[in-house]
Design a protein around this motif. Structure first.
Motif, PDB file in Angstrom:
ATOM      1  N   UNK A 191       0.839  -1.259   0.006  1.00  0.00           N
ATOM      2  CA  UNK A 191      -0.191  -0.035   0.030  1.00  0.00           C
ATOM      3  C   UNK A 191       0.969   1.210  -0.141  1.00  0.00           C
ATOM      4  N   UNK A 192       1.921   1.248   0.650  1.00  0.00           N
ATOM      5  CA  UNK A 192       2.738   2.471   0.907  1.00  0.00           C
ATOM      6  C   UNK A 192       3.465   2.798  -0.707  1.00  0.00           C
ATOM      7  N   UNK A 193       3.795   1.622  -1.379  1.00  0.00           N
ATOM      8  CA  UNK A 193       4.188   1.980  -2.633  1.00  0.00           C
ATOM      9  C   UNK A 193       3.254   2.717  -3.631  1.00  0.00           C
ATOM     10  N   UNK A 194       2.316   2.117  -3.551  1.00  0.00           N
ATOM     11  CA  UNK A 194       1.023   2.655  -4.360  1.00  0.00           C
ATOM     12  C   UNK A 194       0.822   4.071  -3.994  1.00  0.00           C
ATOM     13  N   UNK A 195       0.921   4.327  -2.709  1.00  0.00           N
ATOM     14  CA  UNK A 195       0.542   5.733  -2.439  1.00  0.00           C
ATOM     15  C   UNK A 195       1.522   6.708  -2.544  1.00  0.00           C
ATOM     16  N   UNK A 196       2.643   6.141  -2.788  1.00  0.00           N
ATOM     17  CA  UNK A 196       4.037   6.923  -3.185  1.00  0.00           C
ATOM     18  C   UNK A 196       3.898   7.157  -4.570  1.00  0.00           C
ATOM     19  N   UNK A 197       3.452   6.127  -5.552  1.00  0.00           N
ATOM     20  CA  UNK A 197       3.250   6.118  -6.898  1.00  0.00           C
ATOM     21  C   UNK A 197       2.165   7.264  -7.058  1.00  0.00           C
ATOM     22  N   UNK A 198       1.036   7.092  -6.450  1.00  0.00           N
ATOM     23  CA  UNK A 198      -0.008   8.193  -6.636  1.00  0.00           C
ATOM     24  C   UNK A 198       0.418   9.668  -6.199  1.00  0.00           C
ATOM     25  N   UNK A 199       1.228   9.804  -5.299  1.00  0.00           N
ATOM     26  CA  UNK A 199       1.677  11.152  -4.786  1.00  0.00           C
ATOM     27  C   UNK A 199       2.453  11.623  -6.092  1.00  0.00           C
ATOM     28  N   UNK A 200       3.266  10.573  -6.615  1.00  0.00           N
ATOM     29  CA  UNK A 200       4.359  11.173  -7.646  1.00  0.00           C
ATOM     30  C   UNK A 200       3.508  11.706  -9.110  1.00  0.00           C
ATOM     31  N   UNK A 201       2.562  10.799  -9.227  1.00  0.00           N
ATOM     32  CA  UNK A 201       1.617  10.862 -10.453  1.00  0.00           C
ATOM     33  C   UNK A 201       0.897  12.351 -10.312  1.00  0.00           C
ATOM     34  N   UNK A 202       0.137  12.650  -9.245  1.00  0.00           N
ATOM     35  CA  UNK A 202      -0.397  13.695  -9.042  1.00  0.00           C
ATOM     36  C   UNK A 202       0.494  15.072  -8.937  1.00  0.00           C
ATOM     37  N   UNK A 203       1.544  14.883  -8.424  1.00  0.00           N
ATOM     38  CA  UNK A 203       2.636  15.686  -8.387  1.00  0.00           C
ATOM     39  C   UNK A 203       3.080  16.236  -9.752  1.00  0.00           C
ATOM     40  N   UNK A 204       3.308  15.434 -10.671  1.00  0.00           N
ATOM     41  CA  UNK A 204       3.714  15.178 -12.047  1.00  0.00           C
ATOM     42  C   UNK A 204       2.775  16.177 -12.892  1.00  0.00           C
ATOM     43  N   UNK A 205       1.490  15.654 -12.585  1.00  0.00           N
ATOM     44  CA  UNK A 205       0.598  15.954 -13.254  1.00  0.00           C
ATOM     45  C   UNK A 205       0.275  17.757 -13.017  1.00  0.00           C
ATOM     46  N   UNK A 206       0.233  18.166 -11.811  1.00  0.00           N
ATOM     47  CA  UNK A 206       0.069  19.352 -11.590  1.00  0.00           C
ATOM     48  C   UNK A 206       1.213  20.258 -11.669  1.00  0.00           C
ATOM     49  N   UNK A 207       2.288  19.760 -11.769  1.00  0.00           N
ATOM     50  CA  UNK A 207       3.661  20.466 -12.262  1.00  0.00           C
ATOM     51  C   UNK A 207       3.665  20.620 -13.771  1.00  0.00           C
ATOM     52  N   UNK A 208       3.085  19.797 -14.577  1.00  0.00           N
ATOM     53  CA  UNK A 208       2.991  19.880 -15.925  1.00  0.00           C
ATOM     54  C   UNK A 208       1.917  20.792 -16.147  1.00  0.00           C
ATOM     55  N   UNK A 209       0.821  20.809 -15.643  1.00  0.00           N
ATOM     56  CA  UNK A 209      -0.221  21.688 -15.893  1.00  0.00           C
ATOM     57  C   UNK A 209       0.179  23.281 -15.570  1.00  0.00           C
ATOM     58  N   UNK A 210       1.109  23.124 -14.592  1.00  0.00           N
ATOM     59  CA  UNK A 210       1.300  24.655 -14.153  1.00  0.00           C
ATOM     60  C   UNK A 210       2.573  25.305 -14.895  1.00  0.00           C
ATOM     61  N   UNK A 211       3.456  24.527 -15.738  1.00  0.00           N
ATOM     62  CA  UNK A 211       4.470  24.944 -16.380  1.00  0.00           C
ATOM     63  C   UNK A 211       4.104  26.078 -17.369  1.00  0.00           C
ATOM     64  N   UNK A 212       3.161  26.118 -18.132  1.00  0.00           N
ATOM     65  CA  UNK A 212       2.731  27.260 -19.119  1.00  0.00           C
ATOM     66  C   UNK A 212       2.359  28.490 -18.251  1.00  0.00           C
ATOM     67  N   UNK A 213       1.647  28.310 -17.409  1.00  0.00           N
ATOM     68  CA  UNK A 213       1.167  29.601 -16.484  1.00  0.00           C
ATOM     69  C   UNK A 213       0.509  29.041 -15.302  1.00  0.00           C
ATOM     70  N   UNK A 214       0.449  29.798 -14.352  1.00  0.00           N
ATOM     71  CA  UNK A 214      -0.293  29.503 -12.977  1.00  0.00           C
ATOM     72  C   UNK A 214      -1.437  28.737 -13.172  1.00  0.00           C
ATOM     73  N   UNK A 215      -1.674  27.881 -11.922  1.00  0.00           N
ATOM     74  CA  UNK A 215      -2.789  26.726 -12.132  1.00  0.00           C
ATOM     75  C   UNK A 215      -3.504  27.135 -10.613  1.00  0.00           C
ATOM     76  N   UNK A 216      -4.935  26.841 -10.702  1.00  0.00           N
ATOM     77  CA  UNK A 216      -5.869  27.145  -9.353  1.00  0.00           C
ATOM     78  C   UNK A 216      -6.216  25.508  -9.252  1.00  0.00           C
ATOM     79  N   UNK A 217      -6.003  25.072  -8.251  1.00  0.00           N
ATOM     80  CA  UNK A 217      -6.702  23.791  -7.767  1.00  0.00           C
ATOM     81  C   UNK A 217      -7.779  24.079  -6.958  1.00  0.00           C
ATOM     82  N   UNK A 218      -9.084  23.632  -7.327  1.00  0.00           N
ATOM     83  CA  UNK A 218     -10.031  23.893  -6.484  1.00  0.00           C
ATOM     84  C   UNK A 218     -10.609  22.577  -5.801  1.00  0.00           C
TER      85      UNK A 218
END
Length: 188
Positions: A25-52
């Protein structure tokens, strides 16, 4: 059974038997955190992002932990987080954890008064609102403008509101109305 309710075929069961066991479970959680972090970083690369996040107080423990970890990891990214909280006492600990990794600004919103709610529902009903109707909608909506507009819309659709003179009024006594906030939302 799969999502359709059908039992897996023999071939599916055989393929599933060859798959590696689910990682810890810890490994799955870590991968989920990595994936969400990469997604948000990619989405905010071109312009600021608002997460609601609506109703932050309704997050389960795993989602709250994921949010905290991801915000810590991407704190340098141009990402703003806007949330709503209905039960601030319930989320105090989570808000404090988020404040460790982001600027947290709390804005308290009070329930609208009956007069304020009447101004919001008047366009929904197409005319100014009688004080008794405003009071009844306010009572049922607890001063919440979203619920107020949905209740007003439902009352109009159910023909429980009439226009007399230049004002919208209840067509029946308030105790005859069987409409809750929940009912009003389900009508959408």
């Amino acid at each position: 059974p799969d999502r359709t309710g059908a039992a897996p075929s023999a071939a599916d069961r055989t393929a599933a038997d060859r798959m590696p066991a689910e990682p810890a479970t810890g490994a799955r959680f870590g991968r989920a955190c990595d994936a969400v972090g990469r997604l948000l970083t990619a989405l905010s690369a071109a312009r600021p992002l608002a997460l609601t996040i609506d109703d932050l107080d309704q997050l389960d423990d795993d989602s709250a932990a994921l949010l905290t970890v991801v915000l810590r990891r991407i704190s340098a990214a141009p990402i703003g987080v806007v949330t709503t909280v209905r039960a601030p006492a319930h989320t105090r600990e989570l808000l404090d954890r988020l404040a460790d990794h982001a600027d947290v600004v709390e804005v308290g919103l009070e329930a609208l008064s009956g007069d304020e709610l009447a101004q919001i529902i008047a366009p929904v009903l197409g005319t100014p609102v009688d004080p008794d109707l405003a009071r009844e909608v306010h009572r049922r909506a607890d001063g919440n403008p979203f619920f107020g507009t949905e209740i007003a819309r439902s009352l109009r659709e159910l023909q429980l509101v009439t226009v007399a003179g230049d004002r919208a009024r209840l067509a029946v006594a308030p105790e005859e109305i069987r409409l809750t906030r929940h009912d009003a939302l389900l009508r959408r």
